[in-house]
Design a protein around this motif. Structure first.
Motif, short mmCIF file in Angstrom:
data_model
loop_
_atom_site.label_atom_id
_atom_site.label_comp_id
_atom_site.label_asym_id
_atom_site.label_seq_id
_atom_site.Cartn_x
_atom_site.Cartn_y
_atom_site.Cartn_z
N ALA A 1 84.36 -143.29 -9.25
CA ALA A 1 83.03 -142.82 -9.07
C ALA A 1 82.60 -141.53 -9.16
CB ALA A 1 82.47 -143.53 -7.83
N ARG A 2 81.32 -141.29 -9.73
CA ARG A 2 81.12 -139.92 -9.76
C ARG A 2 79.97 -139.82 -8.35
NH1 ARG A 2 77.02 -138.00 -13.94
NH2 ARG A 2 77.18 -135.89 -12.80
N PHE A 3 79.46 -140.64 -7.88
CA PHE A 3 78.73 -140.58 -6.72
C PHE A 3 78.93 -141.64 -5.64
CE2 PHE A 3 76.05 -139.14 -10.25
CZ PHE A 3 75.66 -137.94 -9.81
N LEU A 4 78.95 -141.28 -4.33
CA LEU A 4 78.99 -142.24 -3.06
C LEU A 4 77.70 -141.96 -2.43
CD1 LEU A 4 82.55 -141.64 -1.98
CD2 LEU A 4 81.78 -143.36 -3.71
N GLY B 1 90.28 -138.73 0.93
CA GLY B 1 89.05 -137.94 1.65
C GLY B 1 88.63 -137.71 0.17
N PHE B 2 87.01 -137.96 0.31
CA PHE B 2 86.04 -137.91 -0.86
C PHE B 2 85.17 -136.76 -0.30
CE2 PHE B 2 87.57 -142.07 -1.48
CZ PHE B 2 87.79 -142.24 -2.82
N LEU B 3 85.35 -135.43 -1.02
CA LEU B 3 84.54 -134.53 -0.88
C LEU B 3 83.17 -134.61 -1.61
CD1 LEU B 3 84.03 -131.61 0.54
CD2 LEU B 3 85.04 -130.77 -1.36
N LEU B 4 82.00 -134.68 -0.81
CA LEU B 4 80.63 -134.91 -1.48
C LEU B 4 79.76 -133.50 -1.35
CD1 LEU B 4 80.11 -138.40 -0.04
CD2 LEU B 4 81.34 -137.89 -2.11
N GLY C 1 76.05 -138.31 -2.46
CA GLY C 1 76.73 -137.18 -2.83
C GLY C 1 77.58 -137.34 -3.96
N GLN C 2 77.43 -136.47 -4.86
CA GLN C 2 78.30 -136.25 -6.08
C GLN C 2 79.82 -136.07 -5.36
OE1 GLN C 2 77.26 -133.41 -9.33
NE2 GLN C 2 78.99 -134.21 -10.38
#
Length: 168
Positions: free
Chosen positions: A70-73, A136-139, A123-124
């Motif tokens: 994904a690009r966005f969450l 971990g996904f940094l947004l 968040g992107q």
């Protein structure tokens, strides 16, 4: 004299973690027409300027497989009551379309935005980091909504006992 607990005796750390009561979140995303969402217990702001937030998603989770592309969450605060938390936390997207029975609208990047939650932001995804059994996904926040009239969000202690929809 140090009283630190070694990794061979994690009991001290577990007692520390059990005393925490931070908010839980529902993370949603969509890629190529596939929607996914899950209850997460690990998330938080990690920078003020620039604004950044990190959310950790279990590698065992269906949402992890979708979020990896994904690009966005979207990160949602969970309203009081266990219904929505149990729906997104104890059912796996491998077996069920979690969005078929809850109201939502498409948001930036096509991510599902849940209706009736106290707040959300999209968040992107700037980075992904392998941190043990979670990624971990940094947004970078691109859109947000906060409903000040909504009651307080659900916390970790409120959802203890929710059985995960996937094996640990």
């Amino acid at each position: 004299m140090s009283t630190a607990t070694s990794s061979a005796d994690p009991g001290g750390f577990q007692a520390f973690v059990q005393s925490l009561n931070y908010p839980v979140h529902i993370v949603t995303t969509a890629v190529d027409g596939e929607r996914a969402g899950c209850l997460v217990g690990f998330a938080g702001q990690c920078s003020i300027d620039p604004a950044r937030f990190v959310v950790w998603i279990s590698k065992a989770n269906h949402t992890h497989r979708v979020a990896a592309r994904a690009r966005f969450l979207a990160v949602h605060l969970v309203p009081p009551g266990r219904g929505l938390a149990e729906h997104f936390g104890s059912v796996t997207g491998d077996d069920v379309d979690k969005f078929a029975t809850v109201p939502w609208v498409p948001g930036p990047g096509g991510v599902p935005l849940l209706s009736g939650v106290p707040a959300w932001f999209v968040g992107q995804v700037l980075d992904r980091a392998d941190w043990g059994d979670h990624t971990g996904f940094l947004l970078d926040p691109v859109s947000a909504r906060n409903d000040p009239a909504h009651p307080a969000a659900l916390s970790y202690r409120d959802v203890r006992g929710v059985e995960p929809g996937h094996p640990a």
